[in-house]
Design a protein around this motif. Structure first.
Motif, PDB file in Angstrom:
ATOM      1  N   UNK A  11       0.628  -0.614  -0.198  1.00  0.00           N
ATOM      2  CA  UNK A  11      -0.361  -0.159   0.035  1.00  0.00           C
ATOM      3  C   UNK A  11       0.865   0.977   0.293  1.00  0.00           C
ATOM      4  N   UNK A  12       0.402   2.937  -0.906  1.00  0.00           N
ATOM      5  CA  UNK A  12       0.799   3.758  -0.648  1.00  0.00           C
ATOM      6  C   UNK A  12       0.295   4.288   0.560  1.00  0.00           C
ATOM      7  N   UNK A  13      -0.035   4.534   1.619  1.00  0.00           N
ATOM      8  CA  UNK A  13      -0.976   4.492   2.634  1.00  0.00           C
ATOM      9  C   UNK A  13      -0.372   6.199   2.456  1.00  0.00           C
ATOM     10  N   UNK A  14       0.367   7.148   2.121  1.00  0.00           N
ATOM     11  CA  UNK A  14       0.538   8.720   1.998  1.00  0.00           C
ATOM     12  C   UNK A  14      -0.807   9.386   0.934  1.00  0.00           C
ATOM     13  N   UNK A  24      -9.359   2.075 -10.056  1.00  0.00           N
ATOM     14  CA  UNK A  24      -9.606   1.034  -9.580  1.00  0.00           C
ATOM     15  C   UNK A  24      -9.698   0.577  -8.092  1.00  0.00           C
ATOM     16  N   UNK A  25      -7.705   0.736  -8.135  1.00  0.00           N
ATOM     17  CA  UNK A  25      -7.277   0.465  -6.884  1.00  0.00           C
ATOM     18  C   UNK A  25      -7.105   1.500  -5.921  1.00  0.00           C
ATOM     19  N   UNK A  26      -7.586   2.381  -5.645  1.00  0.00           N
ATOM     20  CA  UNK A  26      -8.232   2.961  -4.487  1.00  0.00           C
ATOM     21  C   UNK A  26      -9.851   2.587  -4.023  1.00  0.00           C
ATOM     22  N   UNK A  27     -10.319   2.536  -4.948  1.00  0.00           N
ATOM     23  CA  UNK A  27     -11.491   1.585  -4.461  1.00  0.00           C
ATOM     24  C   UNK A  27     -11.434   0.410  -3.907  1.00  0.00           C
ATOM     25  N   UNK A  28     -10.442  -0.374  -4.270  1.00  0.00           N
ATOM     26  CA  UNK A  28     -10.105  -1.795  -3.648  1.00  0.00           C
ATOM     27  C   UNK A  28     -10.042  -1.457  -2.207  1.00  0.00           C
ATOM     28  N   UNK A  29      -8.722  -0.792  -1.947  1.00  0.00           N
ATOM     29  CA  UNK A  29      -8.335  -0.065  -0.622  1.00  0.00           C
ATOM     30  C   UNK A  29      -9.138  -0.037   0.305  1.00  0.00           C
ATOM     31  N   UNK A  30     -10.205   0.737   0.102  1.00  0.00           N
ATOM     32  CA  UNK A  30     -11.266   1.341   0.510  1.00  0.00           C
ATOM     33  C   UNK A  30     -12.338   0.794   0.856  1.00  0.00           C
ATOM     34  N   UNK A  31     -12.644  -0.199   0.111  1.00  0.00           N
ATOM     35  CA  UNK A  31     -13.611  -0.907  -0.042  1.00  0.00           C
ATOM     36  C   UNK A  31     -14.264  -1.379   1.878  1.00  0.00           C
ATOM     37  N   UNK A  32     -13.109  -1.941   1.863  1.00  0.00           N
ATOM     38  CA  UNK A  32     -12.947  -2.593   2.874  1.00  0.00           C
ATOM     39  C   UNK A  32     -13.529  -2.120   4.746  1.00  0.00           C
ATOM     40  N   UNK A  33     -13.321  -0.371   4.432  1.00  0.00           N
ATOM     41  CA  UNK A  33     -13.407  -0.234   5.596  1.00  0.00           C
ATOM     42  C   UNK A  33     -14.626   0.741   6.116  1.00  0.00           C
ATOM     43  N   UNK A  75      -5.859   3.073   6.914  1.00  0.00           N
ATOM     44  CA  UNK A  75      -6.301   4.497   8.579  1.00  0.00           C
ATOM     45  C   UNK A  75      -6.578   5.217   7.571  1.00  0.00           C
ATOM     46  N   UNK A  76      -7.314   5.959   9.345  1.00  0.00           N
ATOM     47  CA  UNK A  76      -8.059   7.087   8.403  1.00  0.00           C
ATOM     48  C   UNK A  76      -8.081   7.891   7.998  1.00  0.00           C
TER      49      UNK A  76
END
Length: 270
Positions: A26-29, A261-270, A247-248
């Motif tokens: 993940x690129x958390x930044x 699409x990769x951003x959606x994948x990263x946040x959909x489980x939040x 993280x938030x």
């Protein structure tokens, strides 16, 4: 050398089957998935150790080639966009002639339309580098073909900082033993801070792997690291992409970033 290259290109098929699990980087930044590491798994749920225990001198070269092809084939059907990276582990001591042994990888990428710039090869400190000049030739050939390279498990293994002096990969992945408990360890913080400075001066990006707690994440972020991998975010899933926690603050960053699409994948489980 001739016998090894024949091992890559011919011979009998592997006496076992396998698939790949995918673990996100993940690129958390930026609040998004940077890529996924492909990890060997058995088709009946066996862990990597059980599969690797069946690898020997007679099938090592064919197995290394088969892993690359399998990872690329699966990634081409699973990855959400053309920006998502695929990280593949490889065995430097199983590559006899870099230009010849990369052919199966090139053919697989061309067949499924997977761009070279999406592929990163990881080699590990834990495999003794028996021929430094040979590993240097491997990295040079991979860069020539448009692939990135990474030194895995940095901070463990045989060679330490000497590998950076000899190879200068595009990325280093900090060994999880340096990460574990770093929030409460000034010693680990000092060591990692020094590695980050060295990497920046060598134009090498740092990935912190094995992150398991939010305290570890916060400590590493404060040292200037943006790329992360670990069970805090997701566990590897076989032949599919996992649900991911961010993280938030990272979720806020992903909302501000262009929708992908990769951003959606990263946040959909939040």
């Amino acid at each position: 050398m001739r016998r090894g290259c024949q091992g890559c290109q011919g011979g009998s098929s592997l006496p076992f089957d396998f698939t790949m699990a995918f673990h996100p980087i993940l690129d958390v930044g930026r609040g998004k998935v940077w890529g996924y590491e492909a990890l060997v798994r058995g088709t009946d749920g066996q862990g990597a150790g059980q599969i690797l225990a069946m690898v020997d001198e007679n099938n090592r070269y064919r197995f290394d080639q088969a892993c690359r092809v399998k990872a690329i084939e699966l990634a081409s059907s699973l990855f959400p966009d053309a920006e998502t990276r695929l990280s593949i582990n490889f065995m430097p001591n199983a590559v006899y002639e870099p230009a010849a042994c990369i052919r199966a990888t090139l053919d697989a990428a061309q067949r499924v339309g997977f761009a070279h710039r999406q592929i990163m090869f990881e080699f590990t400190e834990n495999e003794r580098m028996t021929d430094v000049a040979h590993v240097r030739r491997i990295i040079a050939e991979y860069r020539k073909q448009g692939f990135a390279t990474a030194l895995d498990d940095f901070g463990a293994g045989y060679a330490g900082l000497n590998l950076l002096a000899n190879f200068q990969p595009d990325f280093i992945k900090l060994d999880m033993e340096l990460i574990r408990g770093i929030a409460d360890s000034p010693q680990r913080q000092t060591i990692v801070a020094g590695v980050v400075v060295i990497a920046e001066r060598l134009n090498i990006a740092v990935i912190a792997e094995g992150v398991e707690t939010e305290a570890e994440l916060a400590s590493l972020r404060s040292l200037g690291i943006d790329l992360f991998q670990g069970y805090l975010f997701a566990k590897p899933t076989t032949a599919r992409l996992p649900e991911i926690w961010l993280p938030a603050k990272a979720r806020s960053a992903s909302r501000d970033a262009p929708a992908t699409a990769s951003t959606i994948q990263a946040t959909r489980a939040a």
